[in-house]
Design a protein around this motif. Structure first.
Motif, short mmCIF file in Angstrom:
data_model
loop_
_atom_site.label_atom_id
_atom_site.label_comp_id
_atom_site.label_asym_id
_atom_site.label_seq_id
_atom_site.Cartn_x
_atom_site.Cartn_y
_atom_site.Cartn_z
N ALA A 33 0.83 -1.20 0.00
CA ALA A 33 0.00 0.00 0.00
C ALA A 33 0.86 1.25 0.00
N VAL A 34 2.01 1.19 0.67
CA VAL A 34 2.88 2.36 0.74
C VAL A 34 3.38 2.75 -0.65
N ASN A 35 3.65 1.74 -1.48
CA ASN A 35 4.22 2.01 -2.79
C ASN A 35 3.19 2.02 -3.92
N ASP A 36 1.92 1.89 -3.55
CA ASP A 36 0.91 1.78 -4.61
C ASP A 36 0.58 3.16 -5.17
N LEU A 37 1.50 3.69 -5.95
CA LEU A 37 1.29 4.99 -6.56
C LEU A 37 0.14 4.96 -7.57
N THR A 38 -0.08 3.80 -8.16
CA THR A 38 -1.14 3.70 -9.18
C THR A 38 -2.51 3.90 -8.56
N GLY A 39 -2.77 3.22 -7.44
CA GLY A 39 -4.06 3.39 -6.79
C GLY A 39 -4.28 4.82 -6.34
N THR A 40 -3.23 5.44 -5.83
CA THR A 40 -3.31 6.82 -5.40
C THR A 40 -3.62 7.73 -6.59
N LYS A 41 -2.92 7.51 -7.69
CA LYS A 41 -3.14 8.32 -8.89
C LYS A 41 -4.56 8.14 -9.42
N ALA A 42 -5.04 6.91 -9.43
CA ALA A 42 -6.38 6.64 -9.93
C ALA A 42 -7.43 7.37 -9.10
N ARG A 43 -7.30 7.28 -7.79
CA ARG A 43 -8.28 7.95 -6.93
C ARG A 43 -8.19 9.46 -7.09
N GLN A 44 -6.97 9.99 -7.20
CA GLN A 44 -6.80 11.43 -7.39
C GLN A 44 -7.53 11.90 -8.65
N LEU A 45 -7.33 11.17 -9.77
CA LEU A 45 -7.94 11.59 -11.03
C LEU A 45 -9.45 11.38 -11.01
N ALA A 46 -9.92 10.35 -10.30
CA ALA A 46 -11.37 10.18 -10.15
C ALA A 46 -11.96 11.38 -9.42
N GLU A 47 -11.25 11.85 -8.40
CA GLU A 47 -11.71 13.04 -7.67
C GLU A 47 -11.78 14.25 -8.59
N VAL A 48 -10.77 14.41 -9.43
CA VAL A 48 -10.75 15.54 -10.36
C VAL A 48 -11.93 15.47 -11.33
N LEU A 49 -12.20 14.28 -11.85
CA LEU A 49 -13.32 14.11 -12.77
C LEU A 49 -14.64 14.47 -12.11
N VAL A 50 -14.82 14.02 -10.88
CA VAL A 50 -16.07 14.29 -10.16
C VAL A 50 -16.18 15.76 -9.78
N ASP A 51 -15.08 16.35 -9.35
CA ASP A 51 -15.13 17.73 -8.85
C ASP A 51 -15.19 18.77 -9.96
N ASN A 52 -14.59 18.48 -11.12
CA ASN A 52 -14.40 19.54 -12.11
C ASN A 52 -14.91 19.25 -13.52
N TYR A 53 -15.35 18.03 -13.80
CA TYR A 53 -15.68 17.69 -15.18
C TYR A 53 -17.08 17.13 -15.36
N GLY A 54 -17.99 17.42 -14.44
CA GLY A 54 -19.38 17.02 -14.62
C GLY A 54 -19.64 15.54 -14.50
N VAL A 55 -18.74 14.80 -13.87
CA VAL A 55 -18.88 13.35 -13.73
C VAL A 55 -19.57 13.03 -12.41
N THR A 56 -20.53 12.10 -12.45
CA THR A 56 -21.22 11.68 -11.23
C THR A 56 -20.82 10.28 -10.78
N GLY A 57 -20.08 9.55 -11.62
CA GLY A 57 -19.62 8.23 -11.23
C GLY A 57 -18.44 7.80 -12.10
N VAL A 58 -17.40 7.22 -11.48
CA VAL A 58 -16.20 6.76 -12.17
C VAL A 58 -15.94 5.32 -11.76
N GLN A 59 -15.59 4.50 -12.73
CA GLN A 59 -15.18 3.12 -12.45
C GLN A 59 -13.98 2.81 -13.34
N TYR A 60 -12.95 2.19 -12.75
CA TYR A 60 -11.73 1.93 -13.52
C TYR A 60 -11.15 0.57 -13.14
N ALA A 61 -10.36 0.02 -14.06
CA ALA A 61 -9.67 -1.24 -13.80
C ALA A 61 -8.47 -1.35 -14.72
N ILE A 62 -7.40 -1.95 -14.19
CA ILE A 62 -6.22 -2.31 -14.99
C ILE A 62 -6.07 -3.82 -14.93
#
Length: 694
Positions: A33-62
């Motif tokens: 978890a300490v090194n999981d930069l990907t999960g952190t980045k994904a959540r950060q960008l999901a927040e940006v989409l919801v806060d600033n781009y008119g998105v009401t729901g985000v779902q992602y997977a790698i």
């Protein structure tokens, strides 16, 4: 990257909120978890989409070599609180659906049942068009957008809780009266109708419905439980809710009834599993040879911009087979984006790494999804050690103007795209253009050498390209910046130079009488999502100053104008002709498969206490009314049959009430607004008016 020093308190808070998601993903993948930069980045960008781009729901997977290594989601409730999005929640994937019908056609090719370079008529004998060149169209041309089709028939394609198959059933008949806008194979421009034809091809050759084919040849082998079409039986409660400003609560389920081009529902995890079919990892379903063929730069077969790395670089089905910036790392990246009216999606696959990411949203845009997915994927590649560092995004500065060669003045004149014309001047080393794609601002471009002009933003460059087909186009290349999400590189043709088109005095008079008039669609079902904005269902006639073009179409006589814009990819993808006719003293317009009535026939709604509106028995559809002074401010209540309804707009075209979406049968009528009633042939809607309560 030196990102920590630049973060605002809000972004820092977003990263802290991301840690539980990062921990869950890390446990699933065996990481830290300490090194999981990907999960952190994904959540950060999901927040940006919801806060600033008119998105009401985000779902992602790698998915990496068959295993899901990251899965998460973030939604926002109607009250504004944020909540996780379950991995089982289903989203419409829009045009990513094209990858399914492309794969289906290639499966049939693997089985020896079709040859993608044989004429389409060999498999759909009833396919005919009012243009003999249609006989040269092949399945390959449908898959790489080069068939020369006008683009899309959208009528009754996006409906609320309604899987009407009329759009599919009527496509061949609609195409019978349509011509092509280019020679088949001449160039690739996005065309939804091509993938609807592929859907019909799959049905004709396989002998089963397209939904059944997907279930049997994709869903069952991959054990998919969440990949469905509007015609499948499944729990609609699993669809992630869609919302629209001004309408309380969630809307009824959205059905994209153009299944081959945009009608599939899925989840991010299942979409990445299907990506393994597309990259050749499931040869029992799709051969590695066919998967490889889909990844070739098909767009280079015809006329196109010279840029290689681009959001628009078609393969078979794929939007781009050279998605930036992955080429800068020596990585081949494929991408497909998708948009319905309410759902948006992005799929990126790295075939040589066997890695893919899917990012699905309710609200927003596939362009934003692709930018976000790109940066999540780069974070994952860095975390794995596949790339050493994430390269900094390009920066831009104000351009330095140079002396322009006089020969470039010859490019001044009229330019057109579908729906509009524009007079362009090339003088003193400057060219002024309006906003482009809704993403590039209106600005003045100055000559910077190499026959190119650069915008004041420094990131957008235009030039005048003389192509081998004899046309001159305005080429645009831009590094689009989406704050908080990243950049996207787009290179494409925006406008086509128009030849002078002198018309007779009689023809000129007829069109001048129409100039500025609005025509209203009559044949769209009242539960269509297109009623969320009247701009799709109305056409205002606009002549250029010379009077030879209307809405970008070339006037040929008193009642006809034909499309001439060919390549412009953003505003030229869905072309239409204009055809006027009269019945019982009323003027009508046919365009893009719809019929419109002139504004002279749109009368004020009766403002008395009670009245009725009857839907025409011969055709059904819609009836439009203006809201005059007598009715303005009154409260309208409608007693309507089950399949009937109404929509109310204010004077600016903003939605006031939509009975099929919000369920209300009451609306306060705004002054100078519009009402459209709709239903089945012969339906009678009873209207009561009362004074607005204080």
């Amino acid at each position: 990257m030196k990102m920590w020093k630049r973060m605002s308190a809000g972004v820092m808070a977003a990263l802290l909120l991301a840690l539980p998601v990062a921990e869950e993903a890390a446990r699933a993948s065996g990481g830290s978890a300490v090194n999981d930069l990907t999960g952190t980045k994904a959540r950060q960008l999901a927040e940006v989409l919801v806060d600033n781009y008119g998105v009401t729901g985000v779902q992602y997977a790698i998915r990496d070599e068959g295993k899901v290594v990251l899965s998460g989601g973030l939604g926002v409730t109607e009250s504004g609180s944020k909540t996780p999005v379950a991995k089982e929640a289903m989203f419409g994937i829009g045009s990513v659906s094209k990858m399914y019908v492309t794969a289906a056609a290639m499966m049939l090719a693997d089985a020896g049942k079709i040859n993608i370079d044989e004429p389409l008529t060999a498999y759909i004998p009833e396919f005919k068009m009012a243009d003999e060149r249609y006989k040269r169209i092949t399945p390959r041309m449908l898959m790489n957008h080069s068939a020369g089709l006008y683009g899309s028939h959208y009528k009754n394609s996006m409906l609320l809780d309604d899987n009407d198959t009329g759009n599919h059933d009527q496509l061949l008949e609609n195409l019978r009266s349509q011509r092509l806008k280019s020679d088949p194979g001449e160039y690739s421009v996005y065309a939804n109708d091509g993938f609807q034809l592929l859907e019909i091809l799959v049905e004709r050759v396989s002998g089963m419905s397209y939904s059944e084919f997907l279930a049997r040849h994709v869903g069952e082998p991959l054990q998919l439980t969440s990949t469905k079409t509007p015609l499948d039986e499944f729990d609609r409660g699993r669809l992630y809710p869609i919302r629209f400003p001004g309408i309380a609560g969630a809307l009824p389920p959205e059905n994209a009834n153009v299944i081959g081009t945009g009608g599939v529902y899925s989840t991010a995890e299942e979409l990445t599993l299907f990506a393994e079919v597309l990259t050749g990892e499931k040869p029992e379903l799709l051969s590695a040879a066919s998967a490889s063929a889909m990844q070739q730069p098909e767009y280079r077969r015809g006329v196109w911009v010279k840029d290689k790395t681009n959001t628009f670089g078609y393969g078979l089905g794929w939007d781009s087979v050279d998605l930036a910036p992955f080429g800068d790392y020596g990585i081949k990246a494929l991408t497909k984006g998708g948009d319905t009216l309410m759902y948006h999606s992005a799929l990126i696959a790295l075939p040589e790494e066997d890695v893919s990411i899917a990012l699905l949203t309710s609200g927003g845009s596939s362009v934003y999804n692709t930018a976000a997915a790109t940066n999540i994927l780069l974070a994952y590649l860095k975390q794995k050690g596949d790339i050493a560092e994430i390269l900094p995004a390009p920066t831009f500065s104000e351009p330095v103007k140079k002396d322009m060669p006089d020969r470039l003045r010859a490019y001044a004149g009229w330019y057109g795209t579908v729906g509009s014309t524009l007079r362009i001047t090339v003088d003193d080393g400057e060219v002024k253009l309006p906003a482009l794609m809704g993403l590039i601002p209106e600005q003045t471009y100055v000559y910077t050498g190499g026959d190119e002009f650069t915008g004041a933003d420094g990131r957008t460059v235009i030039s005048f390209d003389e192509q081998t087909n004899g046309h001159t186009y305005i080429r645009v290349k831009s590094h689009l910046e989406f704050p908080g999400l990243g950049q996207a590189v787009m290179a494409y043709y925006e406008y086509q130079k128009l030849a002078d088109n002198p018309v007779t005095e009689t023809v000129s008079k007829a069109w001048k009488e129409r100039n500025g008039r609005t025509y209203y669609a009559l044949d769209e079902k009242i539960n269509s999502l297109f009623y969320l904005s009247p701009s799709v269902l109305t056409k205002k006639i606009e002549l250029n100053e010379d009077g030879g073009y209307a809405n970008g179409a070339k006037i040929t006589n008193e009642d006809h104008a034909v499309n001439v814009a060919e390549i412009p990819v953003m505003n030229g993808r869905d072309a239409f002709d204009l055809e006027f006719f009269r019945k019982d003293g009323v003027e009508y317009l046919r365009a893009a498969g719809r019929t419109y009535v002139g504004e002279a026939a749109v009368k004020p709604i009766y403002g008395g206490d009670s009245s009725i509106v009857t839907i025409p028995a011969e055709s059904g559809g819609a009836r439009w009314f203006k809201i005059g002074g007598e009715a303005a401010g009154r409260t309208m209540t409608v007693d309507q049959p089950q399949h009937a309804g109404f929509v109310v707009y204010d004077a600016k075209g903003a939605l006031v009430s939509f009975s099929a979406a919000g369920g209300s049968r009451t609306a306060v009528l705004p002054e100078d607004g519009l009402i459209v009633f709709g239903g089945r042939p012969g339906d009678v809607l009873k209207i009561n008016m009362t004074a607005e309560s204080k």
